[in-house]
Each structure stands twice: as C-alpha cells, then as structure tokens.
Design a protein around this motif. Sequence first.
Motif, PDB file in Angstrom:
ATOM      1  N   VAL A 179      36.414  -3.063 -41.231  1.00 54.90           N
ATOM      2  CA  VAL A 179      35.474  -3.332 -40.138  1.00 54.90           C
ATOM      3  C   VAL A 179      35.417  -2.149 -39.181  1.00 54.90           C
ATOM      4  O   VAL A 179      34.336  -1.708 -38.768  1.00 54.90           O
ATOM      5  N   VAL A 180      36.587  -1.619 -38.820  1.00 57.04           N
ATOM      6  CA  VAL A 180      36.641  -0.483 -37.889  1.00 57.04           C
ATOM      7  C   VAL A 180      35.931   0.730 -38.495  1.00 57.04           C
ATOM      8  O   VAL A 180      35.217   1.461 -37.792  1.00 57.04           O
ATOM      9  N   ARG A 181      36.110   0.939 -39.795  1.00 63.29           N
ATOM     10  CA  ARG A 181      35.442   2.059 -40.472  1.00 63.29           C
ATOM     11  C   ARG A 181      33.926   1.962 -40.307  1.00 63.29           C
ATOM     12  O   ARG A 181      33.239   2.975 -40.081  1.00 63.29           O
ATOM     13  N   GLN A 182      33.387   0.755 -40.383  1.00 67.81           N
ATOM     14  CA  GLN A 182      31.940   0.572 -40.332  1.00 67.81           C
ATOM     15  C   GLN A 182      31.382   0.524 -38.904  1.00 67.81           C
ATOM     16  O   GLN A 182      30.200   0.826 -38.697  1.00 67.81           O
ATOM     17  N   ASP A 183      32.224   0.132 -37.950  1.00 71.32           N
ATOM     18  CA  ASP A 183      31.723  -0.046 -36.575  1.00 71.32           C
ATOM     19  C   ASP A 183      32.846   0.251 -35.585  1.00 71.32           C
ATOM     20  O   ASP A 183      33.319  -0.628 -34.877  1.00 71.32           O
ATOM     21  N   GLU A 184      33.242   1.519 -35.530  1.00 76.23           N
ATOM     22  CA  GLU A 184      34.410   1.912 -34.744  1.00 76.23           C
ATOM     23  C   GLU A 184      34.271   1.544 -33.275  1.00 76.23           C
ATOM     24  O   GLU A 184      35.204   1.054 -32.645  1.00 76.23           O
ATOM     25  N   ARG A 185      33.091   1.748 -32.698  1.00 77.23           N
ATOM     26  CA  ARG A 185      32.910   1.613 -31.257  1.00 77.23           C
ATOM     27  C   ARG A 185      32.034   0.416 -30.865  1.00 77.23           C
ATOM     28  O   ARG A 185      31.426   0.403 -29.807  1.00 77.23           O
ATOM     29  N   GLU A 186      31.962  -0.568 -31.753  1.00 84.39           N
ATOM     30  CA  GLU A 186      31.203  -1.802 -31.477  1.00 84.39           C
ATOM     31  C   GLU A 186      29.737  -1.503 -31.164  1.00 84.39           C
ATOM     32  O   GLU A 186      29.159  -2.060 -30.233  1.00 84.39           O
ATOM     33  N   GLU A 187      29.133  -0.635 -31.962  1.00 84.71           N
ATOM     34  CA  GLU A 187      27.743  -0.237 -31.718  1.00 84.71           C
ATOM     35  C   GLU A 187      26.750  -1.003 -32.586  1.00 84.71           C
ATOM     36  O   GLU A 187      25.574  -1.105 -32.246  1.00 84.71           O
TER      37      GLU A 187
END
Length: 363
Positions: free
Chosen positions: A232-240
């Motif tokens: 999940v972090v790989r795909q959307d590191e900064r909650e964008e």
Amino acid sequence: MSGQVVRVALSERSYDIHIGAGNLASIGTLVQAQLKPVHAVLIADARLAATHAATCEASLAATGMRVTTLLVPSGEKSKSVEQSARLWNEMLAAKTDRRSVVVAVGGGVIGDLAGFVAATFGRGLPFVQVPTTLLAQVDSSVGGKVGINLPAAKNMVGAFWQPRLVLIDTAVLHTLPEREYLSGLAEVVKYGVILDAPFFAALEQSAAALLARDTVALTAAIKRSCELKADVVRQDEREETGLRAVLNYGHTFAHAIETVAGYEALLHGEAVSIGMVQAARLATLLGRIDEAFCVRQKRLLDALQLPTVSPPLAADDLVAAMQRDKKVERGLLRFVLPTKLGHVELVGGVEEALVRQTLAANC
C-alpha cells in the motif's frame, strides 16, 4: 543475520524490514553497514533502559559509533510538543549533526516521536526503527508516518519521513505485558479485513497459536502484515490517491474514542478493535455488507481477547472528535468501510444520524 526480509519499494527511499528471532543485537552491524554514521542518537522508552535499549546501545557502540541515549516516559502523552522540544535540545547539546542517525527503540509512541524529531532536527536526519511491540512491528514502524499529538487531536502534527531500515525481533514480544501484546493483534486482524481474506482465514485458524505467542505463527503474521502495508505504501506513500486511507479502517472511531476517553484509558489496538466493530456496524446500516461479516469479524476479535465494546462516552463528544479527523473533507465525515472481507473503500458523505445510530448500538 538469519531471518526474513520484506522490501518497502519507494525508489530512492526504499528500505528493508528485517524480521527474525533474537536479532536485536545485530542492529549496530546493520546500521553501520548501510549508513556509516559516526554518532547514534538512541531514543528509547524509559521502561526499556536496562533491557532492549541497553542491547541496542551496546551493539551500536561495538561498531565504534558514539552513542547518545535519550529516554522518554512511557505512554501516549509523550507524543507531545514538550517532549519533542526536550529531545531537540538534548540532541543539540550532544552535538548531533548530519553524520548522526536516530534509532527509535520502543513501541509506536517512541517510533512516531523519534521519527518526528528525526524529520525536523537539522531539516532531517536518517532514522532507524526498532519496534518492540507487536502493534509497532506490524503497523507504525512501516510506512514513514511520524508525528505527535495535540491535546484535542491525535497525530495532527507530523511528517512523512521514511526510516532507512526496520529491525523486528520477534523474541522481544515474549517480554510484553499481555494487554500490550493483545492490543497489537488488532492491527494484524485489520490487514486481513481490508486487503487479504485468505490471511484473515489463516488468522482464524492460528488464533490459539497467536495467543500463545508461538514463534512460527507470529513470524508469519508479522511478515504478511508488513508485506501488505509495504505494498500500500509503495502505491500511495503520501496519501495522495486515497489508497493508503484503507489502512485507517476502524481508526476514525478509534481515534475519537482515544481522544474523548483520554489517551491513557485505552491502548491504541484496543480502540482499533472497537473501531473496527463500529465501522462494520456502520457499513451494515449503509447496506454495504451483511450481518455475517460483522459476526465473523467480532468472533475473531473475541477469540484474540480484544475488546469490542466502547467505554461509555458521550456521542456529542465522539462526533466532535471525528470532525477533527484528517479524512474529513469540506466538513463532511468520511469512513473506511468494508464491501466484503478483504476489501474496503473510503466512503464520504455519511449522515451524522447514522454515525450516532452506530455509536448508540455499541455492540
């Protein structure tokens, strides 16, 4: 060093999560090999001063690094502006500079606080996570969200600051008090609910082994949790894109409960367990899932001896706290809600009356 490695793939910010039993004493070798610092600022839970923190301090010092150990009082109240300022000033006195590394040893409070201090001191220092609670191992140590609380809102001040490496020693979990250990299992269950139905089923089968802190069951649960979060972090590191918001399943209710009850009344995982039950109840009121989902989720939480009923708190206070949630958009509440086991979505425009009905049910 034996064990398993999970890679968090973030381009130039990529890092490894090292998972093993008894690998705590390897932290100095890992840090020196990857970062080559001359100075380590070890920020640790004061309760761990003579145990895990001492092991890490000795390991770091054995590589020739100068080590400054700074202890922080246990508990959520330490995630504060006051503690941050104290650490900044003590780091300044210890001549911390760009050749220094911050090493966090403790649970989620320490990781969040030390990471925030690392992100802000000198405009950013390298940071290493050594999580010593199950909750921190599977959740807060991975993904780079660091921060502190304000009196009226949890995690409201912070940054995205990825660690350079994470070391998870499953052996330290045998020293955790029972309540703290069980609290961490809530976040493990969360991953099954939101992303991986087969993992949820595996947790149902291994519940007794997890309660017994079986090394094989624990390692499997921790590794899969870290893999799911890393993806999940790989795909959307900064909650964008909104994808990373799925990790907040149950947390809108949980953070409100923590805030209103006082940060010391419930452990974070306990609040998350209650929050997941309430989120599922809200999803049924919206017609997104059926009662069978709620029953199955609650059965697993009960089997893992987690609380599923909130302490008596005023609905007005809980709703007011939810209005300060970071997912609120244009003044409207948004919740992460399930559509089936293994899949959740961010749902906006939820009527306050339904939220209050969910809080009133409290079951």
